[in-house]
Design a protein around this motif. Structure first.
Motif, mmCIF file in Angstrom:
data_model
loop_
_atom_site.group_PDB
_atom_site.id
_atom_site.type_symbol
_atom_site.label_atom_id
_atom_site.label_comp_id
_atom_site.label_asym_id
_atom_site.label_seq_id
_atom_site.Cartn_x
_atom_site.Cartn_y
_atom_site.Cartn_z
ATOM 1 N N THR A 97 0.835 -1.211 0.000
ATOM 2 C CA THR A 97 0.000 0.000 0.000
ATOM 3 C C THR A 97 0.864 1.253 0.000
ATOM 4 N N GLY A 98 2.090 1.141 0.550
ATOM 5 C CA GLY A 98 3.012 2.267 0.513
ATOM 6 C C GLY A 98 3.432 2.646 -0.889
ATOM 7 N N HIS A 99 3.238 1.743 -1.838
ATOM 8 C CA HIS A 99 3.531 2.019 -3.247
ATOM 9 C C HIS A 99 2.278 2.340 -4.050
ATOM 10 N N GLU A 100 1.135 1.869 -3.592
ATOM 11 C CA GLU A 100 -0.079 1.934 -4.412
ATOM 12 C C GLU A 100 -1.085 2.981 -3.955
ATOM 13 N N ILE A 101 -0.875 3.597 -2.798
ATOM 14 C CA ILE A 101 -1.734 4.677 -2.312
ATOM 15 C C ILE A 101 -0.872 5.926 -2.151
ATOM 16 N N ASN A 102 -1.256 7.002 -2.782
ATOM 17 C CA ASN A 102 -0.372 8.153 -2.933
ATOM 18 C C ASN A 102 0.082 8.741 -1.599
ATOM 19 N N ILE A 103 -0.822 8.889 -0.640
ATOM 20 C CA ILE A 103 -0.458 9.512 0.628
ATOM 21 C C ILE A 103 0.533 8.625 1.393
ATOM 22 N N LEU A 104 0.428 7.306 1.217
ATOM 23 C CA LEU A 104 1.377 6.399 1.855
ATOM 24 C C LEU A 104 2.705 6.371 1.097
ATOM 25 N N TRP A 248 -0.254 18.214 -1.758
ATOM 26 C CA TRP A 248 -0.965 19.422 -1.332
ATOM 27 C C TRP A 248 -1.198 20.361 -2.509
ATOM 28 N N GLN A 249 -0.196 20.530 -3.332
ATOM 29 C CA GLN A 249 -0.343 21.392 -4.511
ATOM 30 C C GLN A 249 -1.354 20.818 -5.493
ATOM 31 N N GLN A 250 -1.362 19.503 -5.663
ATOM 32 C CA GLN A 250 -2.322 18.862 -6.555
ATOM 33 C C GLN A 250 -3.747 19.020 -6.029
ATOM 34 N N VAL A 251 -3.916 18.821 -4.735
ATOM 35 C CA VAL A 251 -5.245 18.950 -4.135
ATOM 36 C C VAL A 251 -5.767 20.376 -4.274
ATOM 37 N N LYS A 252 -4.893 21.357 -4.052
ATOM 38 C CA LYS A 252 -5.313 22.763 -4.181
ATOM 39 C C LYS A 252 -5.748 23.105 -5.598
ATOM 40 N N SER A 253 -5.104 22.498 -6.580
ATOM 41 C CA SER A 253 -5.398 22.834 -7.975
ATOM 42 C C SER A 253 -6.496 21.954 -8.583
ATOM 43 N N ALA A 254 -6.967 20.959 -7.832
ATOM 44 C CA ALA A 254 -7.970 20.031 -8.370
ATOM 45 C C ALA A 254 -9.288 20.744 -8.642
ATOM 46 N N GLU A 255 -10.017 20.262 -9.649
ATOM 47 C CA GLU A 255 -11.258 20.907 -10.073
ATOM 48 C C GLU A 255 -12.464 20.491 -9.253
ATOM 49 N N ASN A 256 -12.414 19.319 -8.634
ATOM 50 C CA ASN A 256 -13.569 18.853 -7.865
ATOM 51 C C ASN A 256 -13.095 17.931 -6.743
ATOM 52 N N TRP A 257 -14.063 17.525 -5.893
ATOM 53 C CA TRP A 257 -13.718 16.723 -4.730
ATOM 54 C C TRP A 257 -13.250 15.325 -5.112
ATOM 55 N N ARG A 260 -9.673 15.609 -5.883
ATOM 56 C CA ARG A 260 -8.901 15.850 -4.661
ATOM 57 C C ARG A 260 -8.655 14.540 -3.913
ATOM 58 N N LEU A 261 -9.708 13.743 -3.774
ATOM 59 C CA LEU A 261 -9.571 12.470 -3.073
ATOM 60 C C LEU A 261 -8.688 11.499 -3.847
ATOM 61 N N MET A 262 -8.790 11.512 -5.163
ATOM 62 C CA MET A 262 -7.957 10.623 -5.966
ATOM 63 C C MET A 262 -6.480 10.991 -5.850
ATOM 64 N N TYR A 263 -6.173 12.284 -5.801
ATOM 65 C CA TYR A 263 -4.785 12.696 -5.626
ATOM 66 C C TYR A 263 -4.202 12.179 -4.305
ATOM 67 N N ILE A 264 -5.062 11.988 -3.308
ATOM 68 C CA ILE A 264 -4.605 11.517 -2.007
ATOM 69 C C ILE A 264 -4.550 10.001 -1.944
ATOM 70 N N PHE A 265 -5.595 9.327 -2.462
ATOM 71 C CA PHE A 265 -5.748 7.896 -2.208
ATOM 72 C C PHE A 265 -5.566 7.005 -3.440
ATOM 73 N N ALA A 266 -5.461 7.576 -4.627
ATOM 74 C CA ALA A 266 -5.231 6.759 -5.820
ATOM 75 C C ALA A 266 -3.748 6.399 -5.919
ATOM 76 N N SER A 269 0.721 7.481 -9.726
ATOM 77 C CA SER A 269 0.771 7.869 -11.135
ATOM 78 C C SER A 269 -0.560 8.415 -11.654
ATOM 79 N N TRP A 270 -1.591 8.434 -10.812
ATOM 80 C CA TRP A 270 -2.927 8.833 -11.276
ATOM 81 C C TRP A 270 -2.963 10.306 -11.686
ATOM 82 N N THR A 271 -3.648 10.579 -12.786
ATOM 83 C CA THR A 271 -3.934 11.956 -13.204
ATOM 84 C C THR A 271 -5.356 11.997 -13.736
#
Length: 363
Positions: A97-104, A248-257, A260-266, A269-271
């Motif tokens: 999970t440390g490799h597959e979840i962005n925040i980890l 943090w920068q990705q979450v701030k610039s995200a267009e919707n919730w 934002r959640l995907m930038y944290i938990f996906a 490499s997710w975009t």
């Protein structure tokens, strides 16, 4: 006294031994600035864990005392064997999970940020991992394994992983099918396409084979070490924080919730543009990060690292005798001092670039 205090001198002796063996073979597996950074990251990690690392033990003890299902006989070898197996199984999922979840990944990425692979790389450990890791070991607590067993098997799992960070040991035959070896762990640290998200085991490689995440090292394509978004810094504090800043920068610039959640938990490499983003790695375009350094700067960094290592050992010795406010102060000062060494080495690059823009040469 912290058990790691007894391991640290052994770690340094083995680094010197690896250096000697590599030199005798004509192999170039160390770069001084990279290795000093790895050691400083390790020193910073130990001081950080001294402040917050007890979270794991405290949470484990609370859960085991309140909800532990069984009473285990610590004199029975099967208690220790089963605990080590279960701990390593949980570690597999910590690592995966440390490799597959962005925040980890933001916490774990520091371990992969070295563009070398040697025993000093093993010391490049996260300063923030204690925030998340304890959650994955709750199964051991619910089964009632005593906290002493949890701590000891955790230490065994951690120390075992030190020796597999070397390029000087080849494939080990049938052992590759059972335990983590230098060969299959080199794959784990590679940027090559076949290396990504492979070989997560701590002691045993059987978990990777069970869950389809195992890959053999290829003789015709040696791993290229490091991360695909290099930090380009020798600063251990930035190595620990840079991906959190990016999130943090990705979450701030995200267009919707959702984004934002995907930038944290996906996956890291997710975009939004390409939800299953995969980037093909071209080893021919890879260049290792480096900076110009004067002999004086190298001496400063080398002596500072040795002093930091010595002061870490002093802290291990004095820790139980110091009041809590003094412990925290000691650790914070050391974290900032270690960060200062890395900042000074990295700043040399900024000075070089500034001089180059103005048409100056190296002093």
């Amino acid at each position: 006294m912290n058990p790691i205090a007894f391991a640290v001198p052994v770690f340094f002796v083995l680094i010197l031994l690896e250096l000697w063996v590599a030199h005798s073979r004509g192999a170039n597996v160390y770069r001084l600035k990279d290795s000093l950074t790895s050691i400083n990251v390790g020193i910073m990690s130990e001081f950080s864990k001294a402040i917050g690392g007890l979270i794991s033990v405290v949470m484990y003890t609370l859960i085991a005392d309140r909800f532990g299902a069984y009473t285990w006989d610590v004199s029975n070898p099967m208690t220790w064997i089963s605990a080590l197996l279960l701990y390593d199984f949980c570690y597999y999922w910590v690592h995966r999970t440390g490799h597959e979840i962005n925040i980890l990944w933001a916490s774990h990425v520091v371990h992969h940020s070295s563009e070398e692979f040697n025993l000093s790389t093993a010391l490049r450990q996260s300063s923030t991992g204690f925030l998340f890791r304890w959650i994955f070991y709750i199964p051991l607590a619910l089964l009632g394994y005593p906290v002493k067993v949890f701590v000891v098997v955790g230490l065994i799992d951690f120390v075992y992983q030190y020796w597999v960070h070397t390029q000087l040991i080849g494939k080990l035959g049938w052992l590759e099918y059972v335990v983590v070896t230098p060969s299959n762990h080199r794959v784990h640290h590679g940027q090559n396409d076949y290396c990504i998200d492979k070989n997560y085991g701590g002691v045993f490689s059987i978990w990777d084979r069970m869950f389809g995440t195992y890959a053999d090292e290829r003789d015709d394509e040696k791993p290229v070490y490091g991360i695909r978004k290099p930090i380009e810094s020798w600063n251990p504090l930035w190595a620990n924080l840079h991906h959190f800043v990016e999130i943090w920068q990705q979450v701030k610039s995200a267009e919707n919730w959702r984004h934002r959640l995907m930038y944290i938990f996906a996956k890291p490499s997710w975009t939004p543009e390409k939800e299953d983003a995969t980037e093909v790695f071209d080893s021919n375009r890879f260049t290792r990060f480096d900076t110009h350094a004067t002999a004086g700067l190298i001496r400063f960094a080398f002596v500072g690292t040795l002093l930091g290592s010595a002061l870490l050992m002093v802290y291990f010795y004095l820790q139980s005798r110091l009041p809590q406010p003094l412990r925290v102060t000691y650790c914070v000062v050391m974290v900032l001092a270690i960060a200062g060494i890395g900042w000074r080495m990295t700043r040399a690059r900024q000075v070089d670039e500034s001089n180059a823009e103005r048409g100056y040469g190296h002093a």
